[in-house]
Design an enzyme around this catalytic site. Structure first.
Site, PDB file in Angstrom:
ATOM      1  N   CYS A   1      18.634  46.897  19.944  1.00 37.58           N
ATOM      2  CA  CYS A   1      18.233  48.304  19.847  1.00 37.58           C
ATOM      3  C   CYS A   1      17.063  48.657  20.758  1.00 37.58           C
ATOM      4  O   CYS A   1      17.057  49.709  21.407  1.00 37.58           O
ATOM      5  CB  CYS A   1      17.932  48.680  18.397  1.00 37.58           C
ATOM      6  SG  CYS A   1      16.430  47.969  17.687  1.00 37.58           S
TER       7      CYS A   1
ATOM      8  N   HIS B   1      14.306  49.476  13.287  1.00 33.62           N
ATOM      9  CA  HIS B   1      15.364  49.906  14.199  1.00 33.62           C
ATOM     10  C   HIS B   1      14.891  51.129  14.984  1.00 33.62           C
ATOM     11  O   HIS B   1      14.094  51.930  14.487  1.00 33.62           O
ATOM     12  CB  HIS B   1      16.618  50.247  13.391  1.00 33.62           C
ATOM     13  CG  HIS B   1      17.780  50.688  14.230  1.00 33.62           C
ATOM     14  ND1 HIS B   1      18.332  49.888  15.210  1.00 33.62           N
ATOM     15  CD2 HIS B   1      18.494  51.858  14.239  1.00 33.62           C
ATOM     16  CE1 HIS B   1      19.343  50.539  15.777  1.00 33.62           C
ATOM     17  NE2 HIS B   1      19.459  51.723  15.222  1.00 33.62           N
TER      18      HIS B   1
ATOM     19  N   HIS C   1      22.329  54.853  20.011  1.00 30.10           N
ATOM     20  CA  HIS C   1      21.612  53.619  19.659  1.00 30.10           C
ATOM     21  C   HIS C   1      22.605  52.467  19.616  1.00 30.10           C
ATOM     22  O   HIS C   1      23.811  52.651  19.854  1.00 30.10           O
ATOM     23  CB  HIS C   1      20.909  53.788  18.310  1.00 30.10           C
ATOM     24  CG  HIS C   1      21.847  54.066  17.165  1.00 30.10           C
ATOM     25  ND1 HIS C   1      21.625  53.605  15.889  1.00 30.10           N
ATOM     26  CD2 HIS C   1      23.020  54.771  17.090  1.00 30.10           C
ATOM     27  CE1 HIS C   1      22.588  54.006  15.081  1.00 30.10           C
ATOM     28  NE2 HIS C   1      23.449  54.712  15.785  1.00 30.10           N
TER      29      HIS C   1
END
Length: 314
Positions: free
Chosen positions: A218, A274, A286
Site C-alpha cells: 500500500c 493502511h 489503493h
C-alpha cells in the site's frame, strides 16, 4: 638405545603437533568463539511454552519461548501472528512486519531496527534460535513502542495494547528528500490518471522497488505515484501519516492520502495500518491484496475504518 629413545620421542612430538593442528581445524581447544557476540546458544538456555496476553485478552496459548539468565526470548513469527501482523523475510535475515505494509523492520544480529522512519536501538539484536527468529521481550517492546511484562506466577507475557499515541511517538521525522510540510501543487486529475495506470499491478507485502519487482504494497504504491510529481513520501504508512496537513473525511479532495486502521490487537481503532489515495467523487485507489491495485468505492466498509486524510501539496 638412546637413538631409539630419541626416535620415539620425535615420533611422539610429531603426533602431538598433528593432534593440535586437527583440534584447531575442528574448532576444539582455543578459538575465537569467546570473542564473538553471537548471543545465546541452545545449550545454555531453556525452552518452554508461555501464554501471550494483550491487556486481558489471551492471543497465544502455547508460545514457544526461551529463557537464559537475563532474558526471555520471544518468537518473532509467533508474536506477529498473535498480533495480527504480517511478517516477511527477504532471505538475508531481514524481517519486515506490519499490516498491509512493513511499518517495523529488524535484522538478524543487528541492534539497529526501525519503526516507520525512526531508527530504534534495540537492547539485544534479533537472534536465530533453533532456526527461527527470536527477540528479547525488551527488544520487542522497544520495536513496537509498547510495554511487555513477564508474569512469573502465571508463566505468561502481558503486552500493553499499541495505541495511536504510542505509534505516533515511536515514529520520527525522516531525513533526506522526505518532508513534513506541504509541497508545491500538482494536477490532481493527472495524478489520479497516473495512479490508475497501475490498476491490476500485483500486491506483495514488504515488496522492494517497483522498477525491480513490478509489485506494490500500500505505501510503496502511494510513494511511487507521488514521486512522479516531485513529492518523496516516506516508505511506510506509519511515516506517511505524519506528512502534510491533516484533513477530515468531509474535507477530502482528489490526491489526498487516506489512512485506515485494520482490525488487530490494539487498544483503539486509531492505529494506522493502511494508506490509499482519494480519487474524488467518493472513489479511492489503493492496494492491499488480490487483485492488486484497485479503483474502489469509499463505501461504508472503508468509511468505517477511515482515520483521517493528509494533504501533501497545496
Amino acid at each position: 638405545m638412546n637413538k631409539k629413545l630419541t626416535s620415539a620421542a620425535v615420533q611422539f612430538i610429531k603426533l602431538g603437533i598433528a593432534a593440535c593442528i586437527m583440534a584447531g581445524m575442528s574448532g576444539c581447544g582455543t578459538s575465537d568463539d569467546t570473542n564473538r557476540n553471537e548471543g545465546p546458544r541452545l545449550s545454555s538456555i531453556t525452552g518452554q511454552d508461555a501464554k501471550l496476553l494483550v491487556a486481558d485478552e489471551l492471543v497465544a496459548n502455547h508460545l514457544p519461548i526461551y529463557r537464559d539468565s537475563g532474558h526471555i526470548w520471544v518468537p518473532l513469527k509467533g508474536a506477529a501472528k498473535a498480533l495480527g501482523l504480517q511478517l516477511h523475510e527477504d532471505g538475508g535475515g531481514h524481517y519486515a512486519m506490519g499490516q498491509t505494509n512493513p511499518n517495523y523492520n529488524v535484522q538478524i544480529n543487528h541492534k539497529e531496527a526501525s519503526a516507520g522512519d525512526k531508527v530504534i536501538r534495540l537492547p539485544e539484536p534479533l537472534r536465530e534460535l533453533d532456526n527461527e527468529p527470536y527477540m528479547t521481550m525488551e527488544s520487542l517492546s522497544a520495536l513496537l513502542g509498547t510495554p511487555l511484562n513477564w508474569d512469573e506466577t502465571r508463566q505468561q507475557i502481558v503486552m500493553t495494547p499499541i495505541t495511536a499515541e504510542r505509534q505516533s511517538s515511536s515514529d520520527g521525522s525522516s531525513d533526506g528528500a522526505t518532508y513534513r510540510g506541504l509541497a508545491a501543487g500538482y494536477d490532481a486529475t493527472e495524478l489520479i490518471q497516473y495512479a490508475r495506470s497501475f490498476e491490476g499491478t500485483p500486491y506483495e507485502f514488504g515488496t522492494g522497488d517497483y522498477e525491480r519487482t513490478r509489485k506494490f504494497d500500500c505505501s510503496t504504491f502511494t510513494a511511487h505515484v507521488f514521486e512522479r510529481y516531485g513529492i518523496n513520501l516516506p516508505r511506510t504508512s506509519l511515516s506517511q501519516s505524519q506528512v502534510g496537513e491533516r484533513v477530515e473525511k468531509d474535507e477530502l479532495q482528489a490526491g489526498d492520502l487516506m489512512f485506515f486502521f485494520t482490525p488487530g490487537r490494539y487498544e483503539s481503532n486509531e492505529v494506522v495500518g493502511h494508506v490509499g489515495i482519494y480519487a474524488g467523487d467518493g472513489n479511492m485507489i489503493h492496494t492491499y491484496g488480490d487483485p492488486g491495485v484497485i479503483f474502489d468505492r469509499f463505501d461504508s466498509y472503508w468509511q468505517g475504518r477511515f482515520l483521517f486524510g493528509r494533504r501533501v501539496a497545496n
